[in-house]
Design a protein around this motif. Structure first.
Motif, PDB file in Angstrom:
ATOM      1  N   LEU A 102       0.827  -1.205   0.000  1.00 34.91           N
ATOM      2  CA  LEU A 102       0.000   0.000   0.000  1.00 34.91           C
ATOM      3  C   LEU A 102       0.866   1.263   0.000  1.00 34.91           C
ATOM      4  O   LEU A 102       1.790   1.390   0.786  1.00 34.91           O
ATOM      5  CB  LEU A 102      -0.901   0.018   1.251  1.00 34.91           C
ATOM      6  CG  LEU A 102      -1.872   1.196   1.320  1.00 34.91           C
ATOM      7  CD1 LEU A 102      -3.037   0.983   0.375  1.00 34.91           C
ATOM      8  CD2 LEU A 102      -2.362   1.402   2.742  1.00 34.91           C
ATOM      9  N   VAL A 117      -3.361   7.683   4.469  1.00 33.99           N
ATOM     10  CA  VAL A 117      -4.466   6.777   4.128  1.00 33.99           C
ATOM     11  C   VAL A 117      -5.705   7.662   4.085  1.00 33.99           C
ATOM     12  O   VAL A 117      -6.203   8.097   5.110  1.00 33.99           O
ATOM     13  CB  VAL A 117      -4.615   5.671   5.191  1.00 33.99           C
ATOM     14  CG1 VAL A 117      -5.822   4.788   4.911  1.00 33.99           C
ATOM     15  CG2 VAL A 117      -3.344   4.827   5.259  1.00 33.99           C
ATOM     16  N   LEU A 132     -12.811  -2.162   3.641  1.00 35.26           N
ATOM     17  CA  LEU A 132     -11.583  -2.976   3.502  1.00 35.26           C
ATOM     18  C   LEU A 132     -11.813  -4.249   4.309  1.00 35.26           C
ATOM     19  O   LEU A 132     -12.180  -4.184   5.486  1.00 35.26           O
ATOM     20  CB  LEU A 132     -10.366  -2.236   4.071  1.00 35.26           C
ATOM     21  CG  LEU A 132      -9.945  -0.931   3.389  1.00 35.26           C
ATOM     22  CD1 LEU A 132      -8.787  -0.290   4.154  1.00 35.26           C
ATOM     23  CD2 LEU A 132      -9.546  -1.185   1.943  1.00 35.26           C
ATOM     24  N   HIS A 135      -7.565  -8.024   7.154  1.00 36.24           N
ATOM     25  CA  HIS A 135      -6.244  -8.370   6.613  1.00 36.24           C
ATOM     26  C   HIS A 135      -5.168  -8.012   7.623  1.00 36.24           C
ATOM     27  O   HIS A 135      -5.400  -7.221   8.534  1.00 36.24           O
ATOM     28  CB  HIS A 135      -5.983  -7.600   5.304  1.00 36.24           C
ATOM     29  CG  HIS A 135      -5.927  -6.108   5.505  1.00 36.24           C
ATOM     30  ND1 HIS A 135      -7.061  -5.326   5.612  1.00 36.24           N
ATOM     31  CD2 HIS A 135      -4.870  -5.263   5.652  1.00 36.24           C
ATOM     32  CE1 HIS A 135      -6.705  -4.071   5.813  1.00 36.24           C
ATOM     33  NE2 HIS A 135      -5.380  -3.992   5.856  1.00 36.24           N
ATOM     34  N   ASP A 137      -1.317  -6.329   7.439  1.00 36.48           N
ATOM     35  CA  ASP A 137      -0.555  -5.574   6.445  1.00 36.48           C
ATOM     36  C   ASP A 137       0.680  -6.356   5.995  1.00 36.48           C
ATOM     37  O   ASP A 137       1.354  -6.987   6.815  1.00 36.48           O
ATOM     38  CB  ASP A 137      -0.118  -4.226   7.021  1.00 36.48           C
ATOM     39  CG  ASP A 137      -1.310  -3.291   7.236  1.00 36.48           C
ATOM     40  OD1 ASP A 137      -2.362  -3.499   6.600  1.00 36.48           O
ATOM     41  OD2 ASP A 137      -1.172  -2.369   8.052  1.00 36.48           O
ATOM     42  N   LEU A 150      -1.696   3.999  13.126  1.00 37.81           N
ATOM     43  CA  LEU A 150      -2.568   4.855  12.318  1.00 37.81           C
ATOM     44  C   LEU A 150      -2.952   6.044  13.186  1.00 37.81           C
ATOM     45  O   LEU A 150      -3.405   5.859  14.324  1.00 37.81           O
ATOM     46  CB  LEU A 150      -3.839   4.112  11.908  1.00 37.81           C
ATOM     47  CG  LEU A 150      -3.956   3.445  10.542  1.00 37.81           C
ATOM     48  CD1 LEU A 150      -5.340   2.812  10.414  1.00 37.81           C
ATOM     49  CD2 LEU A 150      -3.689   4.371   9.365  1.00 37.81           C
ATOM     50  N   THR A 162     -12.728   1.262  12.220  1.00 35.96           N
ATOM     51  CA  THR A 162     -11.770   0.192  11.950  1.00 35.96           C
ATOM     52  C   THR A 162     -11.951  -0.885  13.025  1.00 35.96           C
ATOM     53  O   THR A 162     -12.039  -0.557  14.210  1.00 35.96           O
ATOM     54  CB  THR A 162     -10.331   0.737  11.979  1.00 35.96           C
ATOM     55  OG1 THR A 162     -10.264   1.869  11.104  1.00 35.96           O
ATOM     56  CG2 THR A 162      -9.325  -0.300  11.511  1.00 35.96           C
ATOM     57  N   TRP A 288      -0.967  -1.177  16.464  1.00 32.77           N
ATOM     58  CA  TRP A 288      -1.379  -2.582  16.581  1.00 32.77           C
ATOM     59  C   TRP A 288      -0.238  -3.534  16.293  1.00 32.77           C
ATOM     60  O   TRP A 288       0.684  -3.215  15.543  1.00 32.77           O
ATOM     61  CB  TRP A 288      -2.575  -2.888  15.690  1.00 32.77           C
ATOM     62  CG  TRP A 288      -2.387  -2.886  14.199  1.00 32.77           C
ATOM     63  CD1 TRP A 288      -2.101  -3.963  13.417  1.00 32.77           C
ATOM     64  CD2 TRP A 288      -2.530  -1.775  13.296  1.00 32.77           C
ATOM     65  NE1 TRP A 288      -2.056  -3.590  12.086  1.00 32.77           N
ATOM     66  CE2 TRP A 288      -2.312  -2.256  11.978  1.00 32.77           C
ATOM     67  CE3 TRP A 288      -2.817  -0.410  13.477  1.00 32.77           C
ATOM     68  CZ2 TRP A 288      -2.372  -1.427  10.849  1.00 32.77           C
ATOM     69  CZ3 TRP A 288      -2.869   0.416  12.350  1.00 32.77           C
ATOM     70  CH2 TRP A 288      -2.651  -0.101  11.068  1.00 32.77           C
ATOM     71  N   HIS A 295      -7.169  -6.482  10.654  1.00 28.68           N
ATOM     72  CA  HIS A 295      -7.997  -5.281  10.771  1.00 28.68           C
ATOM     73  C   HIS A 295      -8.800  -5.082   9.497  1.00 28.68           C
ATOM     74  O   HIS A 295      -8.388  -5.519   8.419  1.00 28.68           O
ATOM     75  CB  HIS A 295      -7.163  -4.051  11.116  1.00 28.68           C
ATOM     76  CG  HIS A 295      -6.049  -3.758  10.152  1.00 28.68           C
ATOM     77  ND1 HIS A 295      -4.871  -4.466  10.119  1.00 28.68           N
ATOM     78  CD2 HIS A 295      -5.940  -2.842   9.166  1.00 28.68           C
ATOM     79  CE1 HIS A 295      -4.077  -3.991   9.174  1.00 28.68           C
ATOM     80  NE2 HIS A 295      -4.702  -3.006   8.559  1.00 28.68           N
ATOM     81  N   ARG A 297     -12.020  -2.244   7.677  1.00 30.30           N
ATOM     82  CA  ARG A 297     -12.601  -0.893   7.782  1.00 30.30           C
ATOM     83  C   ARG A 297     -13.980  -0.872   7.165  1.00 30.30           C
ATOM     84  O   ARG A 297     -14.201  -1.458   6.104  1.00 30.30           O
ATOM     85  CB  ARG A 297     -11.712   0.108   7.052  1.00 30.30           C
ATOM     86  CG  ARG A 297     -12.269   1.520   7.107  1.00 30.30           C
ATOM     87  CD  ARG A 297     -11.497   2.467   6.241  1.00 30.30           C
ATOM     88  NE  ARG A 297     -11.809   2.272   4.831  1.00 30.30           N
ATOM     89  CZ  ARG A 297     -11.070   2.764   3.831  1.00 30.30           C
ATOM     90  NH1 ARG A 297      -9.978   3.441   4.113  1.00 30.30           N
ATOM     91  NH2 ARG A 297     -11.420   2.560   2.585  1.00 30.30           N
ATOM     92  N   ARG A 306     -11.701  11.658   4.807  1.00 26.82           N
ATOM     93  CA  ARG A 306     -11.084  10.918   5.918  1.00 26.82           C
ATOM     94  C   ARG A 306      -9.586  10.902   5.670  1.00 26.82           C
ATOM     95  O   ARG A 306      -9.136  10.550   4.584  1.00 26.82           O
ATOM     96  CB  ARG A 306     -11.642   9.500   5.941  1.00 26.82           C
ATOM     97  CG  ARG A 306     -11.153   8.602   7.096  1.00 26.82           C
ATOM     98  CD  ARG A 306     -11.884   7.270   6.970  1.00 26.82           C
ATOM     99  NE  ARG A 306     -11.706   6.344   8.072  1.00 26.82           N
ATOM    100  CZ  ARG A 306     -10.767   5.398   8.107  1.00 26.82           C
ATOM    101  NH1 ARG A 306      -9.898   5.290   7.124  1.00 26.82           N
ATOM    102  NH2 ARG A 306     -10.708   4.559   9.127  1.00 26.82           N
ATOM    103  N   ARG A 310      -0.297   6.530   8.342  1.00 26.53           N
ATOM    104  CA  ARG A 310       0.167   5.234   8.823  1.00 26.53           C
ATOM    105  C   ARG A 310       1.690   5.130   8.785  1.00 26.53           C
ATOM    106  O   ARG A 310       2.315   5.511   7.801  1.00 26.53           O
ATOM    107  CB  ARG A 310      -0.416   4.106   7.980  1.00 26.53           C
ATOM    108  CG  ARG A 310      -0.256   2.756   8.662  1.00 26.53           C
ATOM    109  CD  ARG A 310      -0.683   1.622   7.778  1.00 26.53           C
ATOM    110  NE  ARG A 310       0.302   1.412   6.725  1.00 26.53           N
ATOM    111  CZ  ARG A 310       0.139   0.561   5.719  1.00 26.53           C
ATOM    112  NH1 ARG A 310      -0.969  -0.129   5.609  1.00 26.53           N
ATOM    113  NH2 ARG A 310       1.083   0.411   4.819  1.00 26.53           N
TER     114      ARG A 310
HETATM  115  C1  OGA Z   1      -4.177   0.417   6.719  1.00 24.00           C
HETATM  116  C2  OGA Z   1      -5.598   0.097   6.845  1.00 24.00           C
HETATM  117  C3  OGA Z   1      -7.655   0.888   7.739  1.00 24.00           C
HETATM  118  C4  OGA Z   1      -8.400   2.153   7.877  1.00 24.00           C
HETATM  119  O1  OGA Z   1      -3.839   1.602   6.662  1.00 24.00           O
HETATM  120  O2  OGA Z   1      -3.366  -0.519   6.707  1.00 24.00           O
HETATM  121  O3  OGA Z   1      -5.955  -1.038   6.692  1.00 24.00           O
HETATM  122  O4  OGA Z   1      -9.237   2.211   8.781  1.00 24.00           O
HETATM  123  N1  OGA Z   1      -6.405   1.101   7.175  1.00 24.00           N
HETATM  124  O5  OGA Z   1      -8.180   3.066   7.093  1.00 24.00           O
END
Ligand code: OGA
Ligand code: MN
Length: 319
Positions: A102, A117, A132, A135, A137, A150, A162, A288, A295, A297, A306, A310
């Motif tokens: 990412l 993000v 999302l 997953h 990361d 984050l 999240t 985390w 995690h 979303r 938003r 990260r």
């Molecule tokens: C990430 C992710 C979740 C979110 O940045 O790895 O999964 O809530 N973000 O934006």
């Protein structure tokens, strides 16, 4: 002399212990585990801009290993201060261009140390505004990050929560027969970004993403086998190391049985008793442990902006 990177500069400029007004007194910090949740603790009274004591960082590391996510409240940081704080906990994750992740940039094939993000166009709109799925990361890389932070800067009115999943609890709740069956299995998680490059317009929730690679299907990108059941480096606890939506494959396993087993485990991981849903407030930093959690979303309206930032920390080869 070569110019300093942002990270080196940030650590060079960070406050020092002798600067009394910028030194965080450890007695001001309270770590409070969330009540009746599957994981998580809140951290109050810590200002992440300040120089932290050894005692504080040690306590936070222990609290992270115990609670799996730490929620730091009321933070106000610029990127340099954020990098200086995060790097107390380990080296910054710097993947190589052979395994896209990412936020990777077209020119370098790698992401910046601080990944925005956001759904703001050209402001880190890597994840858009849609859901999302659960997953970990960088799971498809040879050395996935050990943890990420984050930091919430701008939030939508609706949605965008999240959820984190405690995959130690998910493993523990399996029956002994299943544990015996999976304890020594190896899993390949295929790189969803390679899939996206190959299949333009793909997004993680559309159906073009297979959930399992059958042996007659092509392999996309590099494949790294990691344990399906991984051991937490500090606590020794075992956890399921399996996301719920991208293409995976059990090594040396029958297609039919393998895809069924994975589907069952995925359904199991999604049980509500393993989850904590975080309702963001601006100024929250959630840190985390990426080794033993997933995690996800919730979607939010595209017209509401938003922005979170990260930072991921480097990890070792899973075992
Ligand atoms: C990430 C992710 C979740 C979110 O940045 O790895 O999964 O809530 N973000 O934006
Ligand atoms: Mn993620």
């Amino acid at each position: 002399m070569t110019a300093l990177t942002k990270l080196s500069q940030a650590i060079k400029d960070a406050p020092r212990w002798h600067q009394e007004d910028q030194f965080q007194n450890p007695s001001e910090i309270k770590i409070i585990p969330l009540k009746n949740e599957a994981l998580g603790a809140e951290v109050w009274g810590l200002d992440a801009r300040k120089a932290q004591s050894g005692e504080t960082i040690y306590k936070l590391k222990q609290a992270l290993a115990e609670n799996l996510i730490l929620i730091f409240k009321n933070q106000i940081l610029d990127d340099a201060q954020y990098l200086a704080f995060a790097s107390y906990f380990g080296p910054i994750f710097r993947p190589t261009a052979d395994n896209p992740v990412l936020g990777y940039q077209a020119e370098t094939g790698t992401p910046p140390d601080v990944v925005p993000v956001s759904n703001g166009v050209y402001q880190g709109d890597y994840t858009g505004h849609s859901e999302l799925s659960p997953h970990a990361d960088h799971q498809w890389t040879p050395q996935p990050s050990f943890g990420s932070l984050l930091y919430a800067i701008q939030l939508p009115q609706n949605g965008g929560q999240t959820t984190w999943y405690n995959t130690i609890k998910a493993y523990d709740a399996l029956d002994n027969e299943t544990k015996r069956q999976i304890d020594k299995l190896q899993l390949i998680t295929y790189n969803p970004f390679v899939r996206a490059q190959t299949n333009k317009g793909w997004n993680s929730n559309k159906t073009e993403m297979p959930l399992y690679r059958f042996k007659d299907q092509p392999i996309l990108g590099h494949a790294y086998a990691h344990p399906l059941v991984r051991t937490h480096p500090e606590t020794g606890r075992k956890a399921l190391w399996l996301n719920t939506r991208t293409e995976v494959e059990l090594v040396n396993y029958d297609d039919q049985n393998g895809s069924q087993l994975i589907a069952q485990l995925r359904e199991h991981i999604l049980k509500p008793e393993f989850q904590y849903e975080h309702h963001w407030q601006a100024g929250d930093i959630v840190f985390w442990d990426n080794q033993v959690t997933l995690h996800s979303r919730k979607a939010f309206p595209s017209e509401q902006k938003r922005l979170l930032k990260r930072i991921s920390l480097a990890g070792g080869r899973p075992y």
